[in-house]
Design a protein around this motif. Structure first.
Motif, PDB file in Angstrom:
ATOM      1  N   SER A   1      31.236  46.137  12.435  1.00 15.88           N
ATOM      2  CA  SER A   1      30.757  44.896  11.842  1.00 15.88           C
ATOM      3  C   SER A   1      29.935  44.079  12.802  1.00 15.88           C
TER       4      SER A   1
ATOM      5  N   ARG B   1      42.301  46.795   1.955  1.00 15.64           N
ATOM      6  CA  ARG B   1      40.837  46.930   1.869  1.00 15.64           C
ATOM      7  C   ARG B   1      40.084  46.101   2.886  1.00 15.64           C
TER       8      ARG B   1
ATOM      9  N   ASP C   1      38.228  41.111   2.860  1.00 17.20           N
ATOM     10  CA  ASP C   1      37.075  41.082   1.945  1.00 17.20           C
ATOM     11  C   ASP C   1      37.324  40.171   0.753  1.00 17.20           C
TER      12      ASP C   1
ATOM     13  N   SER D   1      31.168  33.234   2.138  1.00 21.81           N
ATOM     14  CA  SER D   1      32.024  34.192   1.431  1.00 21.81           C
ATOM     15  C   SER D   1      33.450  33.680   1.307  1.00 21.81           C
TER      16      SER D   1
ATOM     17  N   ARG E   1      31.675  37.758   7.142  1.00 24.17           N
ATOM     18  CA  ARG E   1      32.249  38.709   6.181  1.00 24.17           C
ATOM     19  C   ARG E   1      31.595  38.529   4.822  1.00 24.17           C
ATOM     20  N   ARG E   2      31.556  39.624   4.069  1.00 19.98           N
ATOM     21  CA  ARG E   2      31.132  39.514   2.671  1.00 19.98           C
ATOM     22  C   ARG E   2      32.279  39.923   1.770  1.00 19.98           C
TER      23      ARG E   2
ATOM     24  N   GLY F   1      34.370  41.732  -1.270  1.00 17.15           N
ATOM     25  CA  GLY F   1      34.454  42.998  -1.981  1.00 17.15           C
ATOM     26  C   GLY F   1      34.485  42.784  -3.493  1.00 17.15           C
TER      27      GLY F   1
ATOM     28  N   LEU G   1      33.330  43.784   5.417  1.00 20.97           N
ATOM     29  CA  LEU G   1      32.013  44.103   4.865  1.00 20.97           C
ATOM     30  C   LEU G   1      31.025  43.122   5.472  1.00 20.97           C
ATOM     31  N   THR G   2      29.898  43.645   5.988  1.00 21.49           N
ATOM     32  CA  THR G   2      28.892  42.738   6.563  1.00 21.49           C
ATOM     33  C   THR G   2      27.504  43.167   6.109  1.00 21.49           C
TER      34      THR G   2
ATOM     35  N   ALA H   1      26.380  44.702   2.504  1.00 19.21           N
ATOM     36  CA  ALA H   1      27.504  45.264   1.740  1.00 19.21           C
ATOM     37  C   ALA H   1      28.161  44.162   0.915  1.00 19.21           C
ATOM     38  N   GLY H   2      28.794  44.538  -0.182  1.00 17.13           N
ATOM     39  CA  GLY H   2      29.522  43.562  -0.982  1.00 17.13           C
ATOM     40  C   GLY H   2      28.620  42.461  -1.501  1.00 17.13           C
TER      41      GLY H   2
END
Ligand code: HEM
Ligand SMILES: *[C@@H]1O[C@H](CO)[C@@H](O)[C@H](O)[C@H]1NC(C)=O
Ligand SMILES: *[C@@H]1O[C@H](CO)[C@@H](O)[C@H](O)[C@H]1NC(C)=O
Ligand SMILES: *[C@@H]1O[C@H](CO)[C@@H](O)[C@H](O)[C@H]1NC(C)=O
Ligand SMILES: CC(=O)N[C@H]1CO[C@H](CO)[C@@H](O)[C@@H]1O
Length: 337
Positions: free
Chosen positions: A29, A76, A79, A125, A158-159, A161, A322-323, A326-327
């Protein structure tokens, strides 16, 4: 007080210098401190003001807020999946798994998100809100940290999910009846070591538990009608009085009797006296390294403990994130866009 403030300020600087920004093997990440500096400069202060608002009315709000980030990261990765509602097309979400029963504080996350959306729509996020809220909650709960100064810097970026699964929550969240080997394995699978396990378990300095999470320890631990031998017998008797065999599902017990809103080293003092509420708390003494840390921390100062806690929280906050592209950045934390 002034000395404590200085020590805390110093520890934040040390943390900032010592935390690598781009990651190790577990961390493909690109999280960074101050990810929203340009895109939403007030992001962290908006989150902080939201948590403070609820805290000033109800100091017990801190424990569920800290726990949400843990439950998010262990399923997970961090996220925001813990926040998603079950929908007609999704199948049961994490929220609807057994271990969640007692999750709370979603309204604080929703309030922070609403405030952020009105200031900088579509930027911050839900996964980052959870990480920031957890830091702010601990900062406000920490004994002696007058005014609740931020105790560590949170890496953000972070993003969110798009998937949340009850079955994955059951598989990934540690059981309160787990022994050390299982806890170690589950933490290792999130990139966390024995030190992180011993230090993050200190989160149980604050909050409450339902009888169902430990009652088996009191009545029928090995199936012979016995109590958990790792539990102090007089403490077991006190807990049996609070949680009779046909306990009410709503009854709760303080993690630390008489001090469940104060973030400090009392948890470790309980564990060394065989009064940890969960088998998993007591299980730290099954291992030499974890046990040594428990003994060290029970004699340590609150500021030393929170400094270490911050380091391990930053490490936990990198799990499976997730970065980049993504997401997504959810508009409503309970729903995918
Ligand atoms: C080591 C493995 C862990 C196990 C087995 C475990 C298990 C549990 C259980 C069973 C409860 C009580 C739920 C209930 O019945 O109401 C609880 C509460 C709590 N846990 Fe953990 N936990 C662990 C690690 C952590 C970590 C790493 C954190 C945070 C960094 C954390 C934060 C909390 C907090 C703050 C509460 C109190 C929540 C409240 O008062 O609403 N736990 N935990
Ligand atoms: C998500 O579920 C909760 C609890 O069932 C409900 O109160 C909330 O309104 C739901 N949120 C959305 C956006 O549907
Ligand atoms: C204790 O557990 C054993 C094995 O699971 C079970 O057979 C027994 O009925 C239990 N006793 C009580 C009093 O619940
Ligand atoms: C307590 O919860 C269990 C499991 O969810 C359920 O089977 C039982 O009926 C509940 N008891 C009461 C008194 O609500
Ligand atoms: C807070 C929350 O969503 N709790 C749910 C946890 O899962 C059970 C079912 O296992 C639901 O009944 C709860 O509503």
């Amino acid at each position: 007080m002034q000395l404590l403030a200085k020590l805390l300020a110093l520890s934040v600087v040390v943390l900032a210098l010592s935390s690598p920004i781009a990651g190790d093997a577990n961390c493909p990440s690109l999280l960074e401190v101050g990810h929203y500096r340009q895109s939403c400069p007030a992001a962290e202060s908006i989150v902080r003001a939201t948590v403070e608002g609820y805290f000033s009315r109800d100091p017990t709000v801190t424990a569920p807020l800290l726990r949400l980030h843990f439950h998010d990261c262990f399923v997970r990765g961090c996220d925001g999946s813990v926040l998603l509602n079950t929908t007609t097309t999704s199948g049961p979400a994490e929220k609807d798994a057994m271990p969640n029963q007692s999750l709370d504080g979603f309204y604080v996350i929703d309030a922070a998100k609403a405030a952020l959306e009105s200031q900088c729509p579509g930027v911050v996020s839900c996964a980052d809100i959870l990480a920031l809220v957890a830091r702010d909650a601990v900062s406000l709960a920490t004994a002696g940290n007058t005014g609740g100064a931020s105790l560590w810097e949170v890496q953000t970026g972070r993003r969110d999910g798009r998937v949340s699964s009850a079955a994955e929550a059951v598989a990934n969240l540690p059981s309160s009846f787990a022994d050390f080997a299982k806890l170690k394995e589950q933490f290792a699978s999130k990139g966390l070591n024995v030190k992180d396990l011993a230090i993050l378990s200190g989160a149980h300095a604050i909050g409450n538990s339902h009888c169902a999470s430990f009652a088996k320890r009191l009545y029928n631990f090995t199936g012979n009608g016995d109590a958990d031998p790792s539990l102090d017998p007089s403490y077991a008797a006190a807990l049996r009085a609070r949680c009779p065999p046909q306990f009410d599902n709503a009854t709760t017990v303080e993690m630390v009797p008489g001090s469940s809103t104060s973030f400090d080293t009392d948890y470790y003092k309980l564990v060394v006296s065989r009064k940890g509420l969960f088998h998993s708390d007591q299980a730290l003494l099954q291992d030499q390294e974890a046990g040594a840390l428990v003994y060290f921390l029970q004699g340590s100062s609150t500021q030393d403990f929170v400094q270490r806690f911050g380091v391990s929280m930053v490490r936990m906050g990198r799990a499976g994130v997730l970065t980049g592209s993504a997401g997504e950045i959810r508009k409503n934390c309970a729903l995918v866009n």
